[in-house]
Design a protein around this motif. Sequence first.
Motif, PDB file in Angstrom:
ATOM      1  N   MET A   1     156.971 -37.050  -1.473  1.00  0.00           N
ATOM      2  CA  MET A   1     156.223 -36.136  -1.066  1.00  0.00           C
ATOM      3  C   MET A   1     156.920 -35.241  -0.307  1.00  0.00           C
ATOM      4  SD  MET A   1     152.708 -34.104   0.254  1.00  0.00           S
ATOM      5  CE  MET A   1     152.050 -33.320  -0.614  1.00  0.00           C
ATOM      6  N   LYS A   2     157.659 -34.162  -0.556  1.00  0.00           N
ATOM      7  CA  LYS A   2     159.119 -33.477  -0.472  1.00  0.00           C
ATOM      8  C   LYS A   2     158.416 -31.818   1.151  1.00  0.00           C
ATOM      9  CE  LYS A   2     160.968 -33.178  -4.810  1.00  0.00           C
ATOM     10  NZ  LYS A   2     161.292 -32.362  -6.445  1.00  0.00           N
ATOM     11  N   ASP A   3     159.071 -31.603   1.770  1.00  0.00           N
ATOM     12  CA  ASP A   3     158.634 -31.208   2.674  1.00  0.00           C
ATOM     13  C   ASP A   3     158.738 -29.719   2.177  1.00  0.00           C
ATOM     14  OD1 ASP A   3     158.825 -29.049   5.184  1.00  0.00           O
ATOM     15  OD2 ASP A   3     160.737 -29.949   6.114  1.00  0.00           O
ATOM     16  N   ARG A   4     158.208 -29.060   2.186  1.00  0.00           N
ATOM     17  CA  ARG A   4     158.075 -27.687   1.916  1.00  0.00           C
ATOM     18  C   ARG A   4     158.992 -26.138   2.127  1.00  0.00           C
ATOM     19  NH1 ARG A   4     154.873 -26.621  -2.566  1.00  0.00           N
ATOM     20  NH2 ARG A   4     153.037 -28.080  -3.361  1.00  0.00           N
ATOM     21  N   SER A   5     158.840 -26.747   3.533  1.00  0.00           N
ATOM     22  CA  SER A   5     160.335 -26.148   3.554  1.00  0.00           C
ATOM     23  C   SER A   5     162.417 -26.697   2.968  1.00  0.00           C
ATOM     24  CB  SER A   5     160.473 -26.053   5.891  1.00  0.00           C
ATOM     25  OG  SER A   5     161.581 -27.346   5.154  1.00  0.00           O
ATOM     26  N   GLU A   6     161.658 -27.237   2.275  1.00  0.00           N
ATOM     27  CA  GLU A   6     163.141 -27.296   1.507  1.00  0.00           C
ATOM     28  C   GLU A   6     163.028 -26.165   0.008  1.00  0.00           C
ATOM     29  OE1 GLU A   6     164.049 -31.314  -0.126  1.00  0.00           O
ATOM     30  OE2 GLU A   6     163.149 -32.026   1.960  1.00  0.00           O
ATOM     31  N   TYR A   7     161.021 -25.571  -0.276  1.00  0.00           N
ATOM     32  CA  TYR A   7     160.598 -24.419  -1.189  1.00  0.00           C
ATOM     33  C   TYR A   7     161.687 -23.669  -1.105  1.00  0.00           C
ATOM     34  CZ  TYR A   7     158.752 -21.548  -3.686  1.00  0.00           C
ATOM     35  OH  TYR A   7     158.398 -20.406  -5.255  1.00  0.00           O
ATOM     36  N   GLU A   8     161.357 -23.389   0.408  1.00  0.00           N
ATOM     37  CA  GLU A   8     161.715 -21.729   1.003  1.00  0.00           C
ATOM     38  C   GLU A   8     163.260 -21.596   1.416  1.00  0.00           C
ATOM     39  OE1 GLU A   8     160.352 -21.201   4.752  1.00  0.00           O
ATOM     40  OE2 GLU A   8     157.951 -21.896   4.889  1.00  0.00           O
ATOM     41  N   ASP A   9     163.986 -22.741   1.437  1.00  0.00           N
ATOM     42  CA  ASP A   9     165.640 -22.665   1.411  1.00  0.00           C
ATOM     43  C   ASP A   9     165.910 -22.613   0.136  1.00  0.00           C
ATOM     44  OD1 ASP A   9     165.322 -22.876   3.469  1.00  0.00           O
ATOM     45  OD2 ASP A   9     166.575 -25.118   3.851  1.00  0.00           O
ATOM     46  N   THR A  10     165.274 -23.404  -0.797  1.00  0.00           N
ATOM     47  CA  THR A  10     165.649 -22.855  -2.423  1.00  0.00           C
ATOM     48  C   THR A  10     164.826 -21.966  -2.993  1.00  0.00           C
ATOM     49  OG1 THR A  10     165.094 -25.576  -2.679  1.00  0.00           O
ATOM     50  CG2 THR A  10     165.312 -23.858  -4.523  1.00  0.00           C
ATOM     51  N   PHE A  11     163.662 -20.969  -2.812  1.00  0.00           N
ATOM     52  CA  PHE A  11     163.492 -19.692  -3.289  1.00  0.00           C
ATOM     53  C   PHE A  11     165.348 -18.532  -2.742  1.00  0.00           C
ATOM     54  CE2 PHE A  11     161.914 -15.558  -2.382  1.00  0.00           C
ATOM     55  CZ  PHE A  11     161.098 -15.324  -3.551  1.00  0.00           C
ATOM     56  N   LYS A  12     164.954 -18.745  -1.349  1.00  0.00           N
ATOM     57  CA  LYS A  12     166.451 -18.100  -0.506  1.00  0.00           C
ATOM     58  C   LYS A  12     167.362 -18.261  -1.325  1.00  0.00           C
ATOM     59  CE  LYS A  12     164.074 -17.838   3.886  1.00  0.00           C
ATOM     60  NZ  LYS A  12     163.764 -18.607   5.406  1.00  0.00           N
ATOM     61  N   ARG A  13     167.739 -19.084  -1.847  1.00  0.00           N
ATOM     62  CA  ARG A  13     169.067 -19.832  -2.393  1.00  0.00           C
ATOM     63  C   ARG A  13     169.649 -19.193  -3.718  1.00  0.00           C
ATOM     64  NH1 ARG A  13     168.811 -24.103  -0.002  1.00  0.00           N
ATOM     65  NH2 ARG A  13     168.862 -25.593  -2.035  1.00  0.00           N
ATOM     66  N   ASN A  14     168.348 -18.723  -4.467  1.00  0.00           N
ATOM     67  CA  ASN A  14     167.657 -18.632  -5.625  1.00  0.00           C
ATOM     68  C   ASN A  14     167.483 -17.834  -6.325  1.00  0.00           C
ATOM     69  OD1 ASN A  14     169.564 -20.957  -7.272  1.00  0.00           O
ATOM     70  ND2 ASN A  14     167.925 -21.897  -5.431  1.00  0.00           N
ATOM     71  N   TYR A  15     166.705 -16.682  -5.492  1.00  0.00           N
ATOM     72  CA  TYR A  15     165.587 -15.947  -5.896  1.00  0.00           C
ATOM     73  C   TYR A  15     166.720 -14.575  -6.014  1.00  0.00           C
ATOM     74  CZ  TYR A  15     162.190 -12.005  -7.152  1.00  0.00           C
ATOM     75  OH  TYR A  15     161.485 -11.086  -7.367  1.00  0.00           O
ATOM     76  N   LEU A  16     167.463 -14.531  -5.169  1.00  0.00           N
ATOM     77  CA  LEU A  16     168.050 -12.694  -5.697  1.00  0.00           C
ATOM     78  C   LEU A  16     169.747 -13.167  -6.907  1.00  0.00           C
ATOM     79  CD1 LEU A  16     168.319 -11.108  -2.368  1.00  0.00           C
ATOM     80  CD2 LEU A  16     166.423 -10.416  -4.958  1.00  0.00           C
ATOM     81  N   ARG A  17     170.208 -14.286  -6.711  1.00  0.00           N
ATOM     82  CA  ARG A  17     171.280 -14.529  -8.017  1.00  0.00           C
ATOM     83  C   ARG A  17     170.097 -14.439  -8.697  1.00  0.00           C
ATOM     84  NH1 ARG A  17     173.122 -19.811  -6.981  1.00  0.00           N
ATOM     85  NH2 ARG A  17     174.077 -19.549  -8.269  1.00  0.00           N
ATOM     86  N   LEU A  18     169.196 -15.160  -9.366  1.00  0.00           N
ATOM     87  CA  LEU A  18     168.780 -15.597 -10.615  1.00  0.00           C
ATOM     88  C   LEU A  18     168.657 -13.800 -11.285  1.00  0.00           C
ATOM     89  CD1 LEU A  18     167.678 -17.400 -12.972  1.00  0.00           C
ATOM     90  CD2 LEU A  18     165.791 -17.811 -11.211  1.00  0.00           C
ATOM     91  N   VAL A  19     167.245 -13.263 -10.570  1.00  0.00           N
ATOM     92  CA  VAL A  19     167.024 -11.648 -10.841  1.00  0.00           C
ATOM     93  C   VAL A  19     168.681 -11.327 -11.604  1.00  0.00           C
ATOM     94  CG1 VAL A  19     166.584 -10.027 -10.017  1.00  0.00           C
ATOM     95  CG2 VAL A  19     164.882 -11.497  -9.592  1.00  0.00           C
ATOM     96  N   TYR A  20     169.667 -11.318  -9.912  1.00  0.00           N
ATOM     97  CA  TYR A  20     171.035  -9.836 -10.731  1.00  0.00           C
ATOM     98  C   TYR A  20     171.409 -11.161 -12.221  1.00  0.00           C
ATOM     99  CZ  TYR A  20     175.237  -8.111 -10.354  1.00  0.00           C
ATOM    100  OH  TYR A  20     176.115  -7.123 -10.912  1.00  0.00           O
ATOM    101  N   SER A  21     171.239 -12.598 -12.343  1.00  0.00           N
ATOM    102  CA  SER A  21     171.735 -13.493 -13.582  1.00  0.00           C
ATOM    103  C   SER A  21     171.023 -12.490 -14.942  1.00  0.00           C
ATOM    104  CB  SER A  21     171.940 -14.033 -13.575  1.00  0.00           C
ATOM    105  OG  SER A  21     172.447 -15.282 -14.457  1.00  0.00           O
ATOM    106  N   LEU A  22     169.673 -12.600 -14.388  1.00  0.00           N
ATOM    107  CA  LEU A  22     168.902 -11.769 -15.749  1.00  0.00           C
ATOM    108  C   LEU A  22     169.260 -10.791 -16.138  1.00  0.00           C
ATOM    109  CD1 LEU A  22     165.210 -13.791 -14.722  1.00  0.00           C
ATOM    110  CD2 LEU A  22     166.323 -14.388 -16.471  1.00  0.00           C
ATOM    111  N   MET A  23     169.587 -10.122 -15.225  1.00  0.00           N
ATOM    112  CA  MET A  23     170.156  -8.424 -15.615  1.00  0.00           C
ATOM    113  C   MET A  23     171.539  -8.465 -15.808  1.00  0.00           C
ATOM    114  SD  MET A  23     168.821  -6.154 -12.631  1.00  0.00           S
ATOM    115  CE  MET A  23     169.131  -4.790 -12.154  1.00  0.00           C
ATOM    116  N   ARG A  24     172.684  -9.404 -15.877  1.00  0.00           N
ATOM    117  CA  ARG A  24     173.879  -9.151 -16.352  1.00  0.00           C
ATOM    118  C   ARG A  24     173.272  -9.711 -17.859  1.00  0.00           C
ATOM    119  NH1 ARG A  24     176.208 -11.387 -12.331  1.00  0.00           N
ATOM    120  NH2 ARG A  24     175.900 -13.660 -12.365  1.00  0.00           N
ATOM    121  N   ARG A  25     172.494 -10.691 -18.116  1.00  0.00           N
ATOM    122  CA  ARG A  25     171.437 -11.035 -19.508  1.00  0.00           C
ATOM    123  C   ARG A  25     171.068  -9.583 -20.380  1.00  0.00           C
ATOM    124  NH1 ARG A  25     169.472 -16.979 -21.239  1.00  0.00           N
ATOM    125  NH2 ARG A  25     169.742 -15.708 -23.302  1.00  0.00           N
TER     126      ARG A  25
END
Length: 163
Positions: A1-25
């Motif tokens: 079972m993965k630690d949920r704090s890893e999810y928070e780190d993944t979210f923080k690293r990727n959410y804004l970059r993903l939003v901006y990437s989708l806007m560029r498309r």
Amino acid sequence: MKDRSEYEDTFKRNYLRLVYSLMRRGAPLCVAEELAADVMTRLYKRWDEIESPENWVWATAHREFPTVMLKERQYVPLDEEPPEGGAAPSGAGCFADEVEDRDQWLRLLKSLPDRQRAVVGLYLDGLGTAEIGSALGISPSTVRSQFRNGKNTLAEMLRARQK
């Protein structure tokens, strides 16, 4: 079972970059945020069963992008701002360094065909050839070809602007 704090780190690293990437498309800010949030929510629900969360997030969002945009039938206004804290395009080498204005950069990217825009945008987000291919469902050789063509088209547009 993965630690949920890893999810928070993944979210923080990727959410804004993903939003901006989708806007560029071409997604409007509200559509990009909604798609990114939906994908991140599904990641949270399936956290324990997904082996490579970051790859899954990017691949899922970019695979679903065309369907979402067809439903929305919207195009990004040129004056729409990225979310606060969104990263500006970087790492594009010779052609991105010549574009000083974010709006000019978005206009240049919007002029590319969809697949070239997607490949160049994901490259700017720091994804490698294999990751881009996985996200878009295309082969690495197609990624390289689309990137080369997109880069050449952007370089030609920049040269034309300088004349």
